[in-house]
Design a protein around this motif. Structure first.
Motif, short mmCIF file in Angstrom:
data_model
loop_
_atom_site.label_atom_id
_atom_site.label_comp_id
_atom_site.label_asym_id
_atom_site.label_seq_id
_atom_site.Cartn_x
_atom_site.Cartn_y
_atom_site.Cartn_z
N ILE A 24 40.89 35.02 39.73
CA ILE A 24 41.03 36.43 40.09
C ILE A 24 40.77 37.22 38.82
O ILE A 24 41.67 37.47 38.01
N ASP A 25 39.50 37.59 38.63
CA ASP A 25 39.10 38.22 37.38
C ASP A 25 38.44 39.59 37.58
O ASP A 25 38.01 40.23 36.61
N GLY A 26 38.36 40.04 38.83
CA GLY A 26 37.76 41.35 39.09
C GLY A 26 36.25 41.39 38.96
O GLY A 26 35.67 42.46 38.91
N ILE A 27 35.62 40.20 38.92
CA ILE A 27 34.17 40.13 38.81
C ILE A 27 33.59 39.52 40.08
O ILE A 27 33.96 38.40 40.46
N TYR A 28 32.70 40.23 40.73
CA TYR A 28 32.12 39.80 42.01
C TYR A 28 30.96 38.85 41.73
O TYR A 28 29.79 39.23 41.76
N GLY A 29 31.31 37.58 41.48
CA GLY A 29 30.30 36.58 41.21
C GLY A 29 29.91 35.80 42.45
O GLY A 29 30.25 36.18 43.58
N SER A 30 29.22 34.69 42.26
CA SER A 30 28.72 33.90 43.39
C SER A 30 29.84 33.30 44.22
O SER A 30 29.74 33.21 45.44
N GLN A 31 30.95 32.89 43.57
CA GLN A 31 32.08 32.33 44.31
C GLN A 31 32.72 33.37 45.21
O GLN A 31 33.08 33.09 46.36
N VAL A 41 26.04 53.23 48.02
CA VAL A 41 25.85 51.86 47.57
C VAL A 41 26.96 51.44 46.62
O VAL A 41 27.50 50.35 46.70
N GLU A 42 27.30 52.37 45.70
CA GLU A 42 28.35 52.05 44.74
C GLU A 42 29.70 51.87 45.41
O GLU A 42 30.59 51.22 44.87
N ALA A 43 29.87 52.48 46.60
CA ALA A 43 31.15 52.37 47.30
C ALA A 43 31.36 50.96 47.85
O ALA A 43 32.46 50.59 48.20
N LEU A 44 30.30 50.14 47.90
CA LEU A 44 30.40 48.79 48.40
C LEU A 44 30.61 47.82 47.24
O LEU A 44 29.95 47.92 46.21
N ALA A 84 31.09 43.36 50.61
CA ALA A 84 32.35 43.89 51.12
C ALA A 84 32.17 45.38 51.44
O ALA A 84 32.58 46.25 50.67
N GLY A 85 31.54 45.65 52.58
CA GLY A 85 31.34 47.02 53.04
C GLY A 85 32.56 47.53 53.78
O GLY A 85 33.60 46.85 53.84
N PRO A 86 32.48 48.72 54.38
CA PRO A 86 33.63 49.34 55.04
C PRO A 86 34.29 48.46 56.10
O PRO A 86 35.52 48.37 56.15
N LYS A 87 33.50 47.78 56.95
CA LYS A 87 34.09 46.97 58.02
C LYS A 87 34.79 45.74 57.45
O LYS A 87 35.87 45.35 57.92
N THR A 88 34.18 45.11 56.47
CA THR A 88 34.79 43.93 55.86
C THR A 88 36.07 44.31 55.12
O THR A 88 37.09 43.62 55.23
N ALA A 147 32.87 33.44 49.27
CA ALA A 147 34.17 33.59 49.95
C ALA A 147 34.12 34.73 50.95
O ALA A 147 34.68 34.64 52.05
N VAL A 148 33.47 35.83 50.57
CA VAL A 148 33.32 36.97 51.49
C VAL A 148 32.47 36.55 52.69
O VAL A 148 32.79 36.90 53.85
N ARG A 149 31.41 35.80 52.46
CA ARG A 149 30.58 35.30 53.56
C ARG A 149 31.41 34.43 54.52
O ARG A 149 31.28 34.54 55.74
N TYR A 150 32.23 33.57 53.95
CA TYR A 150 33.09 32.69 54.74
C TYR A 150 34.04 33.52 55.60
O TYR A 150 34.20 33.28 56.81
N PHE A 151 34.66 34.53 54.98
CA PHE A 151 35.58 35.42 55.70
C PHE A 151 34.84 36.14 56.82
O PHE A 151 35.35 36.26 57.94
#
Length: 230
Positions: free
Chosen positions: A64-71, A34-37, A91-95, A75-79
């Motif tokens: 670009i602050d290194g914090i995985y927030g809602s934005q 889990v932590e790897a994601l 952001a798992g292995p495939k992403t 963005a990951v969902r959009y990608f």
């Protein structure tokens, strides 16, 4: 009799110990996985890489602050939506592989990273140049590799391919089609250094091109329906 009872107790104790140790190991591995994601609430260098790439490709407008927030999550969902991935905002292995990011904790090897690059480049070639002569397909792959080497473009295969507006196959979704064996072979040849484009960093179809600027670029070679240029 007591000896038999003692042996039985010892045996049961051993079995219970093995079970407890197994459960501890299982929980540890699950937590490690889990932590790897990178997901909502995560922090660190990997999140910074994700934000940097998504911002460069036009998916992310935040800091670009290194914090995985809602934005970052959106963005990951959009990608993921645009690239045929499971849309979960994680952001798992495939992403990460699609972004060209190798997680230090994911256990990925250089071999698997190379395989991911070949597959992504093959998808681009198949989407952009299927039906073209084999040399022309390799040349399309070579253009990507030449851009990776150029300081004017992103420095990774995924970065070049997903750069905003760079390729029609990404824009219209053909990047998500499964490549055939020819496209995979062409991708491997391009990665291995074959460059039938003669150093080109652009290509276009003269029959359909409407951009006047692209016609001004010095031509290196024409292969099939594509004109390659610098």
């Amino acid at each position: 009799m007591n000896l038999k009872k003692n042996k039985r107790k010892i045996f049961i104790a051993i079995i219970m110990s093995i079970f407890i140790i197994s459960m501890i190991v299982y929980i540890f591995l699950r937590n490690s996985e889990v932590e790897a994601l990178s997901k909502y609430g995560s922090r660190g260098d990997e999140v910074t890489q994700i934000q940097t790439k998504l911002k460069r490709w036009g998916y992310y407008n935040g800091n670009i602050d290194g914090i995985y927030g809602s934005q970052t999550q959106e963005a990951v969902r959009y990608f993921q939506r645009k690239n045929g991935l499971t849309v979960d905002g994680i952001a798992g292995p495939k992403t990460l592989a699609a972004m060209g990011i190798t997680s230090s904790s994911s256990g990925s090897t250089s071999s698997s990273s190379n395989s991911s690059n070949v597959n992504l480049l093959a998808r681009l070639i198949y989407g952009e140049a299927r039906g073209e002569p084999y040399t022309g397909q390799v040349a399309v792959g070579a253009v990507v590799m030449n851009r990776v080497k150029s300081s004017s473009f992103p420095n990774s295969i995924s970065g070049v391919i997903y750069q905003s507006g760079a390729f029609d196959a990404v824009r219209d979704g053909q990047i998500n089609l499964a490549p055939d064996a020819t496209a995979k072979k062409a991708a491997q040849d391009a990665i291995n250094g074959w460059d039938p484009s003669y150093g080109a960093i652009y290509y276009f179809n003269p029959s359909t091109a409407t951009n006047k600027w692209i016609w001004s670029r010095p031509m290196t070679v024409t292969i099939g329906r594509h004109r390659f240029c610098k």
